[in-house]
Scaffold this motif. Sequence first.
Motif, PDB file in Angstrom:
ATOM      1  N   ILE A  19       0.831  -1.200   0.000  1.00 38.30           N
ATOM      2  CA  ILE A  19       0.000   0.000   0.000  1.00 38.30           C
ATOM      3  C   ILE A  19       0.864   1.248   0.000  1.00 38.30           C
ATOM      4  CG2 ILE A  19      -1.763   1.281   1.301  1.00 38.30           C
ATOM      5  CD1 ILE A  19      -2.708  -1.419   2.421  1.00 38.30           C
ATOM      6  N   PHE A  20       2.010   1.160   0.689  1.00 41.85           N
ATOM      7  CA  PHE A  20       2.905   2.321   0.817  1.00 41.85           C
ATOM      8  C   PHE A  20       4.281   2.020   0.236  1.00 41.85           C
ATOM      9  CE2 PHE A  20      -0.111   2.664   4.372  1.00 41.85           C
ATOM     10  CZ  PHE A  20      -0.631   3.931   4.115  1.00 41.85           C
ATOM     11  N   ASP A  21       4.869   3.030  -0.389  1.00 48.15           N
ATOM     12  CA  ASP A  21       6.257   2.971  -0.833  1.00 48.15           C
ATOM     13  C   ASP A  21       7.112   3.535   0.290  1.00 48.15           C
ATOM     14  OD1 ASP A  21       8.741   3.213  -1.939  1.00 48.15           O
ATOM     15  OD2 ASP A  21       8.072   4.179  -3.792  1.00 48.15           O
ATOM     16  N   ARG A  22       7.761   2.656   1.032  1.00 45.57           N
ATOM     17  CA  ARG A  22       8.522   3.060   2.214  1.00 45.57           C
ATOM     18  C   ARG A  22       9.939   3.512   1.878  1.00 45.57           C
ATOM     19  NH1 ARG A  22       4.937  -0.836   3.178  1.00 45.57           N
ATOM     20  NH2 ARG A  22       3.891  -1.094   5.212  1.00 45.57           N
ATOM     21  N   SER A  23      10.298   3.444   0.608  1.00 40.18           N
ATOM     22  CA  SER A  23      11.675   3.799   0.216  1.00 40.18           C
ATOM     23  C   SER A  23      11.860   5.311   0.113  1.00 40.18           C
ATOM     24  CB  SER A  23      12.029   3.142  -1.124  1.00 40.18           C
ATOM     25  OG  SER A  23      11.230   3.681  -2.178  1.00 40.18           O
ATOM     26  N   LYS A  24      10.753   6.055   0.156  1.00 35.11           N
ATOM     27  CA  LYS A  24      10.827   7.504  -0.011  1.00 35.11           C
ATOM     28  C   LYS A  24      10.409   8.203   1.273  1.00 35.11           C
ATOM     29  CE  LYS A  24       9.674   7.158  -4.925  1.00 35.11           C
ATOM     30  NZ  LYS A  24       8.709   7.520  -5.997  1.00 35.11           N
ATOM     31  N   LYS A  25      10.928   9.405   1.459  1.00 35.09           N
ATOM     32  CA  LYS A  25      10.537  10.250   2.584  1.00 35.09           C
ATOM     33  C   LYS A  25      10.049  11.600   2.040  1.00 35.09           C
ATOM     34  CE  LYS A  25      11.979   7.333   5.751  1.00 35.09           C
ATOM     35  NZ  LYS A  25      11.064   6.652   6.700  1.00 35.09           N
ATOM     36  N   PRO A  26       8.818  12.006   2.323  1.00 36.28           N
ATOM     37  CA  PRO A  26       7.838  11.269   3.120  1.00 36.28           C
ATOM     38  C   PRO A  26       7.307  10.050   2.381  1.00 36.28           C
ATOM     39  CG  PRO A  26       6.831  13.209   2.146  1.00 36.28           C
ATOM     40  CD  PRO A  26       8.298  13.285   1.839  1.00 36.28           C
ATOM     41  N   ILE A  27       6.644   9.173   3.111  1.00 32.97           N
ATOM     42  CA  ILE A  27       6.104   7.941   2.554  1.00 32.97           C
ATOM     43  C   ILE A  27       5.036   8.270   1.506  1.00 32.97           C
ATOM     44  CG2 ILE A  27       4.732   5.901   3.134  1.00 32.97           C
ATOM     45  CD1 ILE A  27       6.154   5.987   5.888  1.00 32.97           C
ATOM     46  N   PHE A  28       5.048   7.517   0.406  1.00 35.01           N
ATOM     47  CA  PHE A  28       4.076   7.727  -0.660  1.00 35.01           C
ATOM     48  C   PHE A  28       3.177   6.504  -0.799  1.00 35.01           C
ATOM     49  CE2 PHE A  28       6.978  11.057  -1.920  1.00 35.01           C
ATOM     50  CZ  PHE A  28       6.141  12.013  -2.500  1.00 35.01           C
ATOM     51  N   LEU A  29       1.954   6.748  -1.247  1.00 36.89           N
ATOM     52  CA  LEU A  29       1.071   5.650  -1.608  1.00 36.89           C
ATOM     53  C   LEU A  29       1.507   5.059  -2.940  1.00 36.89           C
ATOM     54  CD1 LEU A  29      -2.383   7.249  -0.750  1.00 36.89           C
ATOM     55  CD2 LEU A  29      -1.493   5.149   0.265  1.00 36.89           C
ATOM     56  N   THR A  30       1.425   3.748  -3.061  1.00 34.97           N
ATOM     57  CA  THR A  30       1.635   3.112  -4.361  1.00 34.97           C
ATOM     58  C   THR A  30       0.385   3.369  -5.211  1.00 34.97           C
ATOM     59  OG1 THR A  30       0.674   1.028  -3.600  1.00 34.97           O
ATOM     60  CG2 THR A  30       3.067   1.321  -3.322  1.00 34.97           C
ATOM     61  N   GLU A  31       0.469   2.991  -6.471  1.00 31.71           N
ATOM     62  CA  GLU A  31      -0.682   3.203  -7.358  1.00 31.71           C
ATOM     63  C   GLU A  31      -1.904   2.440  -6.851  1.00 31.71           C
ATOM     64  OE1 GLU A  31      -1.935   2.653 -12.085  1.00 31.71           O
ATOM     65  OE2 GLU A  31       0.162   2.394 -11.444  1.00 31.71           O
ATOM     66  N   ILE A  32      -1.701   1.184  -6.459  1.00 33.62           N
ATOM     67  CA  ILE A  32      -2.825   0.410  -5.926  1.00 33.62           C
ATOM     68  C   ILE A  32      -3.198   0.908  -4.535  1.00 33.62           C
ATOM     69  CG2 ILE A  32      -1.341  -1.376  -4.894  1.00 33.62           C
ATOM     70  CD1 ILE A  32      -4.836  -1.858  -6.502  1.00 33.62           C
ATOM     71  N   GLY A  33      -2.212   1.458  -3.824  1.00 34.90           N
ATOM     72  CA  GLY A  33      -2.483   2.007  -2.498  1.00 34.90           C
ATOM     73  C   GLY A  33      -3.462   3.165  -2.537  1.00 34.90           C
ATOM     74  N   GLU A  34      -3.357   4.002  -3.561  1.00 33.26           N
ATOM     75  CA  GLU A  34      -4.278   5.134  -3.707  1.00 33.26           C
ATOM     76  C   GLU A  34      -5.714   4.644  -3.867  1.00 33.26           C
ATOM     77  OE1 GLU A  34      -2.922   7.530  -6.910  1.00 33.26           O
ATOM     78  OE2 GLU A  34      -1.192   8.343  -5.816  1.00 33.26           O
ATOM     79  N   LYS A  35      -5.895   3.572  -4.635  1.00 38.38           N
ATOM     80  CA  LYS A  35      -7.234   3.015  -4.826  1.00 38.38           C
ATOM     81  C   LYS A  35      -7.743   2.376  -3.534  1.00 38.38           C
ATOM     82  CE  LYS A  35      -6.447   2.140  -9.746  1.00 38.38           C
ATOM     83  NZ  LYS A  35      -6.375   1.113 -10.817  1.00 38.38           N
TER      84      LYS A  35
END
Length: 313
Positions: free
Chosen positions: A47-63
């Motif tokens: 759900i989340f891309d933890r490799s970036k700061k701040p944390i981002f939602l993945t494409e499927i995470g947004e849905k």
Amino acid sequence: MTITQLHYVLAVAEHKNFTLAAEKCFVTQPTLSMQIQKLEEELGVLIFDRSKKPIFLTEIGEKIVTQAKNIVNEAGRIKDIVDQQKGYIGGEFKVGIIPTITPTLLPMFLNNFINKYPKVNLIIEEFTTEEIITKLKNGHLDCAIAATPLEIDNLKEVVLYYEPFVAYIPENHKGADKTEITIDDLELDHILLLQDGHCFRNGILNLCKNNKFIAESHFQIESGSFETLIKLADEGLGTTLLPYLHTLDLNESNKHKLRPFANPKPAREVSLIYPKNELKIQIINALRDTISGVVRGAIAFSDVEIISPKLQK
């Protein structure tokens, strides 16, 4: 999958930080992280891309977050349905109000509401219109009172009253010798305004249909207070416009400097705003009825022209 896990996902999506989201959810960060990880493992996606700061939602995470908001809101309706069936009006209820409405409207209805509905724990905070929209969408407010129309998807607006603009014109300014004025009587380069972020400022700019006159003035004032603008006008620095309810508490000397607009009077539309899923609708209706009951005696204008609170380009 649990409602609690979805609450945690929504908190991280909003704050983009696991530690801060855990604080807002009143749990430890490892507990929150573990529950979200369990959900991701169950769904087989990140759900989340933890490799970036701040944390981002993945494409499927947004849905997933979009659907999670619907599920959490609908789950909240279960208790709401039970409360309505029982006729119960109580519990915590969070209301946002824009600063140009709070000092005049709040004293008019608050005591009445508290006395009539003692089981409601009313939590009232001041926010700008933009902050109110965000907090309503994120579920941090149950309803709000602000100038409309805003026409925001998934938010409902119920008009409470129309509040005319009134000019405050000291002597020796254009229009001071008239009993009623029009927009042509205003000296546009001498109007004192509230600071950016106030929708009442936007309304005045829309009324004047000239966004450039502020920048062309030989000075610029940044104030969030009508009282400050009145004092500056009394010092000879210009004129200003006030919402009608604010003029009722002025002293007699200042009231002599007020000039109403000719009909149709430019006015702001003040409404209750709340999510269309209508959670806690029984409290929203009680609030609407209480406000309408007390305002009806103070606001009796029908021939008005509604000025948009959204800045027109």
